[in-house]
Write a protein that holds these residues in place. Sequence first.
Motif, PDB file in Angstrom:
ATOM      1  N   UNK A  53      76.921 -20.208  -2.162  1.00  0.00           N
ATOM      2  CA  UNK A  53      76.223 -21.266  -1.413  1.00  0.00           C
ATOM      3  C   UNK A  53      75.554 -22.232  -2.382  1.00  0.00           C
ATOM      4  N   UNK A  54      74.893 -21.684  -3.418  1.00  0.00           N
ATOM      5  CA  UNK A  54      74.240 -22.533  -4.415  1.00  0.00           C
ATOM      6  C   UNK A  54      75.256 -23.398  -5.149  1.00  0.00           C
ATOM      7  N   UNK A  55      76.403 -22.816  -5.500  1.00  0.00           N
ATOM      8  CA  UNK A  55      77.430 -23.572  -6.210  1.00  0.00           C
ATOM      9  C   UNK A  55      77.985 -24.686  -5.335  1.00  0.00           C
ATOM     10  N   UNK A  56      78.321 -24.378  -4.097  1.00  0.00           N
ATOM     11  CA  UNK A  56      78.882 -25.389  -3.201  1.00  0.00           C
ATOM     12  C   UNK A  56      77.876 -26.501  -2.918  1.00  0.00           C
ATOM     13  N   UNK A  57      76.610 -26.137  -2.827  1.00  0.00           N
ATOM     14  CA  UNK A  57      75.566 -27.137  -2.590  1.00  0.00           C
ATOM     15  C   UNK A  57      75.465 -28.118  -3.750  1.00  0.00           C
ATOM     16  N   UNK A  58      75.731 -27.630  -4.959  1.00  0.00           N
ATOM     17  CA  UNK A  58      75.590 -28.470  -6.148  1.00  0.00           C
ATOM     18  C   UNK A  58      76.808 -29.336  -6.426  1.00  0.00           C
ATOM     19  N   UNK A  59      77.948 -29.044  -5.800  1.00  0.00           N
ATOM     20  CA  UNK A  59      79.167 -29.796  -6.094  1.00  0.00           C
ATOM     21  C   UNK A  59      79.192 -31.123  -5.328  1.00  0.00           C
ATOM     22  N   UNK A  60      79.707 -32.178  -5.962  1.00  0.00           N
ATOM     23  CA  UNK A  60      79.716 -33.488  -5.304  1.00  0.00           C
ATOM     24  C   UNK A  60      80.811 -33.632  -4.247  1.00  0.00           C
ATOM     25  N   UNK A  61      81.775 -32.711  -4.235  1.00  0.00           N
ATOM     26  CA  UNK A  61      82.886 -32.780  -3.278  1.00  0.00           C
ATOM     27  C   UNK A  61      83.421 -31.374  -3.066  1.00  0.00           C
ATOM     28  N   UNK A  62      84.345 -31.239  -2.129  1.00  0.00           N
ATOM     29  CA  UNK A  62      84.955 -29.938  -1.878  1.00  0.00           C
ATOM     30  C   UNK A  62      85.782 -29.498  -3.078  1.00  0.00           C
ATOM     31  N   UNK A  63      85.883 -28.186  -3.269  1.00  0.00           N
ATOM     32  CA  UNK A  63      86.722 -27.657  -4.335  1.00  0.00           C
ATOM     33  C   UNK A  63      88.201 -27.886  -4.009  1.00  0.00           C
ATOM     34  N   UNK A  64      88.941 -28.356  -4.983  1.00  0.00           N
ATOM     35  CA  UNK A  64      90.376 -28.562  -4.786  1.00  0.00           C
ATOM     36  C   UNK A  64      91.169 -27.308  -5.134  1.00  0.00           C
ATOM     37  N   UNK A  65      90.520 -26.350  -5.785  1.00  0.00           N
ATOM     38  CA  UNK A  65      91.151 -25.065  -6.095  1.00  0.00           C
ATOM     39  C   UNK A  65      90.392 -23.992  -5.320  1.00  0.00           C
ATOM     40  N   UNK A  66      91.096 -23.236  -4.497  1.00  0.00           N
ATOM     41  CA  UNK A  66      90.449 -22.223  -3.665  1.00  0.00           C
ATOM     42  C   UNK A  66      89.841 -21.127  -4.537  1.00  0.00           C
ATOM     43  N   UNK A  67      88.642 -20.672  -4.204  1.00  0.00           N
ATOM     44  CA  UNK A  67      88.013 -19.607  -5.002  1.00  0.00           C
ATOM     45  C   UNK A  67      88.667 -18.260  -4.736  1.00  0.00           C
ATOM     46  N   UNK A  68      88.510 -17.339  -5.695  1.00  0.00           N
ATOM     47  CA  UNK A  68      88.909 -15.951  -5.497  1.00  0.00           C
ATOM     48  C   UNK A  68      87.679 -15.168  -5.048  1.00  0.00           C
ATOM     49  N   UNK A  69      87.837 -14.383  -3.997  1.00  0.00           N
ATOM     50  CA  UNK A  69      86.726 -13.596  -3.462  1.00  0.00           C
ATOM     51  C   UNK A  69      86.942 -12.129  -3.795  1.00  0.00           C
TER      52      UNK A  69
END
Length: 325
Positions: free
Chosen positions: A204-220
């Motif tokens: 959540x903290x990482x996504x909040x800090x990014x200026x746009x959506x991730x273009x590479x899907x994260x690994x969970x």
Amino acid sequence: MDIRQLNAFRVVSQTGSITKAAAILGYSQSAVTSQIKKLEAVVRAPLFERRREGVRLTPGGERFLPYVTRLLRLSDEAMSVLAPKASLVGRMTIGASESITTYRLPDVIRHFHSAHPDVRLTLRTFHEGPAHMAEALARGDIDVAVTHCVDPGPEGAQSKRLATEPLTLVATPEHPLAERDVVTSADLCGTRTLIVQATCVYDVALRTALPADRTVAPFQFGTIEAVKIAARSGQGVALLPKVAVTDQLLAGELVELCWASPVTVSSYALWGENWEESRLLTALDAQLDRVAGEWHRPDRGPHGGIVPRIPSPSTGSRYPGLVSG
């Protein structure tokens, strides 16, 4: 209703089995069944659904459980309330996020148990994020939650901010971003990230800090330990509490990327409705206050030792990029 009936109800609800509950309580199965039937007669409602594989709570039983938990806790505490200087007795269930369970709470629990050896502590670890702990707290499954939240976190009489948690973005020394003097938030949008859960506070903290959506899907991966293993094998970058990767940084298996996030994460304690009436929770609160001052220090490892700064293997002069407040 009496305490034996309530205790039988609680243990059966926890185990989902009359047989297992009888073994824990030291009663015969027929005695446990009798206690449940008497309680159902008192409340005039079925509390369990009987099934071939065991029993489970009815909707009414689920609503009843938090009150039973509170009644039993207050019953335990009542044994010592008239003698404030006497040893505390009773039981308390603490819910905590994975990193707090592993790296923050052991010292708290050790000192609490030393001061109050007659208190029965149960620890439940949550991987999904603070919202799930808040729900467990509302249901009465736990008495207190200690979790990380993105600042500003919850406010009010039933929550308390403890300390800022230093986070660090890590990768292997061979990762392309490890060569950068500065890693920007825009860089991370196109980089493979390794996460515990989509709902965990670090993602959540990482996504909040990014200026746009991730273009590479994260690994969970489900756990912090699994994320660390994946990061060490070069599968991507991970934002984690620094205390969780101290050993890997010291060993050179991971390096800190020079990324300064605008988002901070802190540890918070969340309490149930009547926590001010509980001597047990007051005693735990005192222990949390005692150690929380050390939690925000980025130069402290999980056991209180000094963690040296790790220079970049490529330049020998890079300073670690921390998210701290």
